[in-house]
Design an enzyme around this catalytic site. Structure first.
Site, short mmCIF file in Angstrom:
data_model
loop_
_atom_site.label_atom_id
_atom_site.label_comp_id
_atom_site.label_asym_id
_atom_site.label_seq_id
_atom_site.Cartn_x
_atom_site.Cartn_y
_atom_site.Cartn_z
N GLY A 165 0.65 -1.13 -0.01
CA GLY A 165 0.09 0.05 0.20
C GLY A 165 0.78 1.36 -0.10
O GLY A 165 0.27 2.43 -0.24
N ILE A 203 -10.71 0.33 -9.90
CA ILE A 203 -11.72 -0.50 -10.00
C ILE A 203 -12.57 -0.40 -8.90
O ILE A 203 -11.99 -0.86 -7.77
CB ILE A 203 -11.36 -2.03 -10.35
CG1 ILE A 203 -10.20 -2.22 -11.44
CG2 ILE A 203 -12.24 -2.93 -10.62
CD1 ILE A 203 -10.71 -1.58 -12.94
N LYS A 237 -3.71 -7.82 3.81
CA LYS A 237 -4.72 -8.87 3.92
C LYS A 237 -4.82 -9.38 5.54
O LYS A 237 -3.95 -9.40 6.13
CB LYS A 237 -4.19 -10.12 2.98
CG LYS A 237 -3.95 -9.80 1.72
CD LYS A 237 -3.29 -10.91 1.12
CE LYS A 237 -3.04 -10.44 -0.67
NZ LYS A 237 -2.09 -11.64 -1.29
N GLU A 275 -1.84 -12.09 -9.07
CA GLU A 275 -2.93 -11.52 -8.36
C GLU A 275 -3.63 -10.65 -9.31
O GLU A 275 -3.22 -10.08 -10.11
CB GLU A 275 -2.32 -10.69 -7.22
CG GLU A 275 -1.29 -11.49 -6.49
CD GLU A 275 -1.17 -10.64 -4.95
OE1 GLU A 275 -1.88 -9.68 -4.89
OE2 GLU A 275 -0.37 -11.34 -4.09
N ASN A 290 3.57 -12.22 -7.20
CA ASN A 290 4.63 -12.32 -6.13
C ASN A 290 5.57 -13.72 -6.38
O ASN A 290 5.05 -14.66 -6.49
CB ASN A 290 3.64 -12.44 -4.97
CG ASN A 290 3.09 -11.35 -4.59
OD1 ASN A 290 3.75 -9.95 -4.25
ND2 ASN A 290 1.99 -11.25 -4.35
N ARG A 292 7.18 -15.58 -4.74
CA ARG A 292 7.75 -16.31 -3.48
C ARG A 292 6.71 -17.20 -3.06
O ARG A 292 5.61 -16.87 -3.41
CB ARG A 292 8.18 -15.24 -2.36
CG ARG A 292 6.93 -13.95 -2.44
CD ARG A 292 7.38 -13.18 -1.26
NE ARG A 292 6.52 -11.62 -1.27
CZ ARG A 292 5.03 -11.89 -1.11
NH1 ARG A 292 4.69 -12.95 -0.36
NH2 ARG A 292 4.32 -10.72 -1.04
N VAL A 295 2.27 -15.60 2.62
CA VAL A 295 1.81 -15.83 4.03
C VAL A 295 0.47 -16.90 4.03
O VAL A 295 0.62 -17.83 4.70
CB VAL A 295 1.32 -14.57 4.43
CG1 VAL A 295 0.73 -14.73 5.93
CG2 VAL A 295 2.32 -13.41 4.65
N ARG A 336 -5.44 -13.98 9.92
CA ARG A 336 -4.09 -13.52 10.55
C ARG A 336 -4.45 -13.02 11.97
O ARG A 336 -5.04 -12.35 11.88
CB ARG A 336 -3.36 -12.44 9.36
CG ARG A 336 -3.23 -13.13 8.08
CD ARG A 336 -2.44 -11.87 7.39
NE ARG A 336 -2.36 -12.43 5.95
CZ ARG A 336 -1.56 -11.90 5.03
NH1 ARG A 336 -0.56 -11.14 5.63
NH2 ARG A 336 -1.40 -12.21 4.01
#
Length: 450
Positions: A165, A203, A237, A275, A290, A292, A295, A336
């Site tokens: 962000g 969007i 997230k 994504e 991403n 990798r 999470v 999380r």
């Protein structure tokens, strides 16, 4: 197969990697800062090396210190986890120069997807839908204003090197463009040392749906289904689930094919995530990739019954991917658990955990590195655990998550457990009626004392 893997990370992901390596008969090396001396990843690794003080710049982000740990322990591979150096092409290059396998994509692949403008250009060539926007970086304010007018407001200004962000501003009207342009560039320069900016159509009320992919060194790429990550706060997230309650069989097929094309376009090696933003008409647009492990990877593991860390390691060792694309079996959801106070703007709450009891039972998984008596340092990300539930249906999964959250006891610090408890009872959430802005008007109430 590798004999010894050094994990260039900390906390729950380091512990997660150690567990898989142990099952595969691979020795492990933990690295840690002085703030993490008592973390479980240090205790359970075969070897542990202190690489510096609490500051990330002097420990987990220090390539020379990590490479020194590799050298003194004779590790033959490095797993970067997520965050820190996981998407650092220079680090992957240094590993290659010293004959150490970086468990992840090649430096060239990381660079190609790490720069959002280059990534977008690559996706356009691959035939993957992208959000209308500027053709590369925007050179100056006047050009930006012209592009925004052509696209039509609202638009979003983004830092090309951005993430989490930062360096991102939504502009609803032309009169607000200049101020947001300046703020986005300043923030990007401060956070990433790069004030490059591009512009996209914003969007409204989008879903954030990502596809897990895996690619081997022989060129085969498959997708492992989707995750809905639309419950976010400031682009961070908080809850992820699979399958998405917004998904249809037709949409999954189209998005899955696009995700595979994205991987094939760069001959992707390893596991990664493509994504997308999906509008209310189920039009989808590439957002970023991403390069990798994520999470939220346990969500996928639970619905395909497959260890993604193991898959990463096998791909890095040169093994081929067997099987094809996956369709989710059952429903999985991850909450999380952060050391934050949801009643005070999710303010971080580091400190000593005085009591800790994690949830258990059929279909309940907890990934964490903390315990009673552990002190959460203020130096790093505030996530301290991931609570993952699996059931046959979404309704059953939410019920299971409610029960598991009620059993989760963490005392001594504030956590996001009360927020998750209220979310699971929210009628709109239970109906699957949400988007990335859902929490903007979500009121978090003081939990009732038992």
């Amino acid at each position: 197969m590798f004999e010894k893997v050094l994990i260039a990370n900390r906390g729950e992901i380091a512990l997660r990697i150690i567990r898989t390596c142990r099952e595969m008969g691979i020795k492990t090396v933990a690295v840690y800062s002085t703030a993490d001396r008592e973390s479980l990843h240090v205790r359970f690794a075969d070897e542990a090396v202190c690489i510096g003080p609490p500051s990330s710049a002097e420990s987990y982000l220090s390539v020379p210190r990590i490479m020194a740990a590799v050298e003194i322990t004779n590790a033959d591979a490095v797993h970067p986890g997520y965050g820190f150096l996981a998407e650092n092409a220079d680090f992957a290059e240094v590993c290659a120069e010293y004959g150490i396998k970086f468990i992840g994509p090649t430096p060239a692949q990381i660079r190609k997807m790490g720069d959002k403008v280059t990534a977008k250009e690559t996706m356009i060539k691959a035939g993957v839908p992208v959000i209308p926007g500027s053709d590369g970086l925007v050179k100056d304010l006047k050009s930006g204003q012209k592009i925004a007018k052509e696209i039509g407001y609202p638009v979003i200004i983004k830092a090309t090197a951005g993430g989490g962000g930062k360096g991102m501003r939504i502009v609803w009207e032309a009169k607000d463009f200049e101020n947001n342009w300046d703020r986005a560039r300043q923030e990007a320069k401060a956070a990433f040392g790069n004030d490059g900016i591009y512009i996209e159509k914003f969007i409204e009320e989008p879903r954030h749906i990502e596809f897990q992919i895996a690619g081997d060194q022989k060129g085969k790429v498959v997708h492992l289904s989707e995750r809905d990550c639309s419950i976010q706060r400031r682009h961070q997230k908080l809850v992820e689930e699979c399958p998405s309650p917004f998904m249809t069989d037709d949409l999954r097929e189209k998005m899955g094919e696009a995700a595979v094309r994205a991987g094939e376009a760069i001959k992707y090696e390893g596991v990664g995530t493509v994504e997308f933003l999906v509008d209310k008409y189920r039009n989808f647009y590439f957002m970023e990739m991403n390069t990798r492990i994520q999470v939220e990877h346990p969500v996928t593991e639970e619905v395909i019954d497959h260890d993604l860390i193991k898959e990463q390691i096998k791909i890095a060792a040169g093994e081929r991917i067997t099987g094809g694309n996956y369709i989710p079996n059952g429903h999985a959801m991850e909450c999380r658990i952060n050391a934050e106070d949801p009643l005070n703007g999710f303010r971080p709450s580091p400190g000593r955990i005085t009591s800790f009891h994690s949830s258990k039972g059929h279909g309940v998984r907890v990934d964490t590195h903390v315990y009673a008596g552990y002190t959460i340092p203020p130096n790093y990300d505030s996530m301290i655990a991931k609570l993952i539930c699996r059931a046959r249906t979404r309704e059953e999964c939410i019920k299971k998550m409610e029960r598991a959250l009620d059993e989760f006891i963490i005392e001594g610090v504030k956590t996001t457990v009360p927020f998750h408890q209220q979310l699971m009872k929210d009628e709109r959430f239970k109906a699957g009626d949400f988007h990335t802005g859902f929490l903007n008007d979500f009121e978090i109430k003081e939990p009732k004392k038992k």
